[in-house]
Write a protein that holds these residues in place. Structure first.
Motif, PDB file in Angstrom:
ATOM      1  N   PRO A   1      -8.485  11.512  18.812  1.00 11.23           N
ATOM      2  CA  PRO A   1      -7.488  10.413  19.086  1.00 11.23           C
ATOM      3  C   PRO A   1      -6.305  10.432  18.249  1.00 11.23           C
ATOM      4  CG  PRO A   1      -9.342   9.807  17.409  1.00 11.23           C
ATOM      5  CD  PRO A   1      -9.572  11.294  17.967  1.00 11.23           C
ATOM      6  N   PRO A   2      -5.032   9.776  18.866  1.00 10.45           N
ATOM      7  CA  PRO A   2      -3.987   9.819  18.157  1.00 10.45           C
ATOM      8  C   PRO A   2      -3.958   9.381  16.748  1.00 10.45           C
ATOM      9  CG  PRO A   2      -3.847   8.405  20.176  1.00 10.45           C
ATOM     10  CD  PRO A   2      -5.296   8.749  19.846  1.00 10.45           C
ATOM     11  N   ARG A   3      -3.186   9.968  15.978  1.00 11.05           N
ATOM     12  CA  ARG A   3      -2.838   9.926  14.451  1.00 11.05           C
ATOM     13  C   ARG A   3      -1.670   9.533  14.320  1.00 11.05           C
ATOM     14  NH1 ARG A   3      -3.033  13.523   9.533  1.00 11.05           N
ATOM     15  NH2 ARG A   3      -3.030  15.016  11.285  1.00 11.05           N
ATOM     16  N   VAL A   4      -1.286   8.250  13.480  1.00 10.35           N
ATOM     17  CA  VAL A   4       0.046   7.988  13.228  1.00 10.35           C
ATOM     18  C   VAL A   4       0.133   7.610  11.644  1.00 10.35           C
ATOM     19  CG1 VAL A   4       2.074   6.437  13.583  1.00 10.35           C
ATOM     20  CG2 VAL A   4       0.528   7.088  15.305  1.00 10.35           C
ATOM     21  N   GLU A   5       0.958   8.352  10.966  1.00 15.68           N
ATOM     22  CA  GLU A   5       1.060   8.021   9.321  1.00 15.68           C
ATOM     23  C   GLU A   5       2.408   7.529   9.078  1.00 15.68           C
ATOM     24  OE1 GLU A   5      -2.093  11.248   8.035  1.00 15.68           O
ATOM     25  OE2 GLU A   5       0.030  11.587   7.624  1.00 15.68           O
ATOM     26  N   TYR A   6       2.519   6.647   7.760  1.00 16.33           N
ATOM     27  CA  TYR A   6       3.938   6.190   7.689  1.00 16.33           C
ATOM     28  C   TYR A   6       3.995   6.428   6.116  1.00 16.33           C
ATOM     29  CZ  TYR A   6       3.854   3.511  12.099  1.00 16.33           C
ATOM     30  OH  TYR A   6       3.797   2.967  13.284  1.00 16.33           O
TER      31      TYR A   6
ATOM     32  N   PRO B   1       0.813  -1.167   0.049  1.00 16.29           N
ATOM     33  CA  PRO B   1       0.081   0.050  -0.154  1.00 16.29           C
ATOM     34  C   PRO B   1       0.740   1.268  -0.132  1.00 16.29           C
ATOM     35  CG  PRO B   1      -0.711  -1.578   1.832  1.00 16.29           C
ATOM     36  CD  PRO B   1       0.531  -2.132   1.191  1.00 16.29           C
ATOM     37  N   LEU B   2       1.852   1.131   0.521  1.00 15.42           N
ATOM     38  CA  LEU B   2       2.892   2.447   0.891  1.00 15.42           C
ATOM     39  C   LEU B   2       3.454   2.834  -0.604  1.00 15.42           C
ATOM     40  CD1 LEU B   2       4.543   1.703   4.085  1.00 15.42           C
ATOM     41  CD2 LEU B   2       3.279   3.693   3.513  1.00 15.42           C
TER      42      LEU B   2
ATOM     43  N   ARG C   1      -2.150   5.773   7.232  1.00 15.08           N
ATOM     44  CA  ARG C   1      -2.368   5.859   8.554  1.00 15.08           C
ATOM     45  C   ARG C   1      -2.456   4.452   8.999  1.00 15.08           C
ATOM     46  NH1 ARG C   1      -7.331   9.771  10.403  1.00 15.08           N
ATOM     47  NH2 ARG C   1      -6.114   9.149  12.376  1.00 15.08           N
ATOM     48  N   TYR C   2      -2.007   4.157  10.239  1.00 13.61           N
ATOM     49  CA  TYR C   2      -1.670   2.859  10.997  1.00 13.61           C
ATOM     50  C   TYR C   2      -3.259   2.199  11.087  1.00 13.61           C
ATOM     51  CZ  TYR C   2      -1.348  -0.359  14.915  1.00 13.61           C
ATOM     52  OH  TYR C   2      -1.158  -1.620  15.669  1.00 13.61           O
ATOM     53  N   LYS C   3      -4.102   3.289  11.370  1.00 11.13           N
ATOM     54  CA  LYS C   3      -5.542   2.686  11.460  1.00 11.13           C
ATOM     55  C   LYS C   3      -5.978   2.129  10.065  1.00 11.13           C
ATOM     56  CE  LYS C   3     -10.188   4.375  11.803  1.00 11.13           C
ATOM     57  NZ  LYS C   3     -11.008   5.730  12.076  1.00 11.13           N
ATOM     58  N   THR C   4      -5.404   2.320   8.967  1.00 12.04           N
ATOM     59  CA  THR C   4      -5.747   1.865   7.685  1.00 12.04           C
ATOM     60  C   THR C   4      -4.961   0.499   7.718  1.00 12.04           C
ATOM     61  OG1 THR C   4      -5.915   3.896   6.492  1.00 12.04           O
ATOM     62  CG2 THR C   4      -5.585   2.179   5.107  1.00 12.04           C
ATOM     63  N   PHE C   5      -3.855   0.426   8.138  1.00 13.50           N
ATOM     64  CA  PHE C   5      -3.033  -0.922   7.988  1.00 13.50           C
ATOM     65  C   PHE C   5      -3.985  -1.851   8.756  1.00 13.50           C
ATOM     66  CE2 PHE C   5       0.759   1.456   7.192  1.00 13.50           C
ATOM     67  CZ  PHE C   5       1.205   0.832   5.928  1.00 13.50           C
TER      68      PHE C   5
ATOM     69  N   THR D   1       1.931  -8.033  15.697  1.00  9.36           N
ATOM     70  CA  THR D   1       2.626  -8.295  14.434  1.00  9.36           C
ATOM     71  C   THR D   1       2.575  -6.984  13.455  1.00  9.36           C
ATOM     72  OG1 THR D   1       1.821 -10.605  14.366  1.00  9.36           O
ATOM     73  CG2 THR D   1       2.609  -9.769  12.366  1.00  9.36           C
ATOM     74  N   LEU D   2       1.751  -6.318  13.338  1.00  9.03           N
ATOM     75  CA  LEU D   2       1.775  -5.094  12.649  1.00  9.03           C
ATOM     76  C   LEU D   2       2.800  -4.000  13.127  1.00  9.03           C
ATOM     77  CD1 LEU D   2       0.694  -3.101  10.288  1.00  9.03           C
ATOM     78  CD2 LEU D   2      -1.076  -2.458  11.967  1.00  9.03           C
TER      79      LEU D   2
END
Length: 149
Positions: free
Chosen positions: A107-112, A60-61, A69-73, A84-85
């Motif tokens: 809520p916290p947001r983390v993106e990669y 996906p990246l 977003r972490y949420k999407t993963f 594992t993720l």
């Protein structure tokens, strides 16, 4: 150029790969590399790439320039635990394949997103997948799943 009989022996009876002067086909792009050194250097990367979940994160990246977003993963990686993720993302970050951006929000947001190193890896993986598709399917082209990039 020497033939294969001139390939020198190393300890324990194994033959070493010919060096650039002994090489039969001088078109190899790794001409001046020591094969054993190259294999040992790639061991760490091979172990990471073949771990469960790594490709599912990288694909996906590499299919978008936007961060993921972490949420999407978490939502798209069915059958993978959050542990594992998280472990895979941390390993990819540690190896500078992805960069992590944390936002101080509730809520916290983390993106990669992929780093330059990660983009090169993704390109290599896409090339490998194309090669695999070309040489492993013995069916009509219409039946072969298409790789979207």
């Amino acid at each position: 150029m020497a033939n294969t009989e001139s390939v020198s022996k190393v300890r324990n009876g194994r033959e070493k790969l010919p060096n650039s002067k002994e090489r039969i086909d001088d078109k190899c792009e790794f001409e001046n590399y020591d094969a054993l050194l190259l294999m040992s250097e790639t061991l760490k990367m091979r172990k990471l790439i073949t771990k469960r979940g790594t490709l599912e994160i990288l694909i996906p990246l590499c299919c978008s320039t936007d961060p993921v977003r972490y949420k999407t993963f978490r939502q798209t990686m069915k059958g993978f635990s959050t542990r594992t993720l998280s472990n895979r993302l941390n390993e990819l970050e540690k190896n500078r394949i992805v960069e992590r951006q944390r936002y101080n929000e509730i809520p916290p947001r983390v993106e990669y997103r992929l780093t330059a190193k990660g983009m090169e890896l993704a390109e290599s993986l896409v090339d490998l997948l194309r090669w695999m598709r070309k040489w492993t399917y013995n069916t009509k082209r219409a039946e072969v799943p298409q790789l979207q990039v």
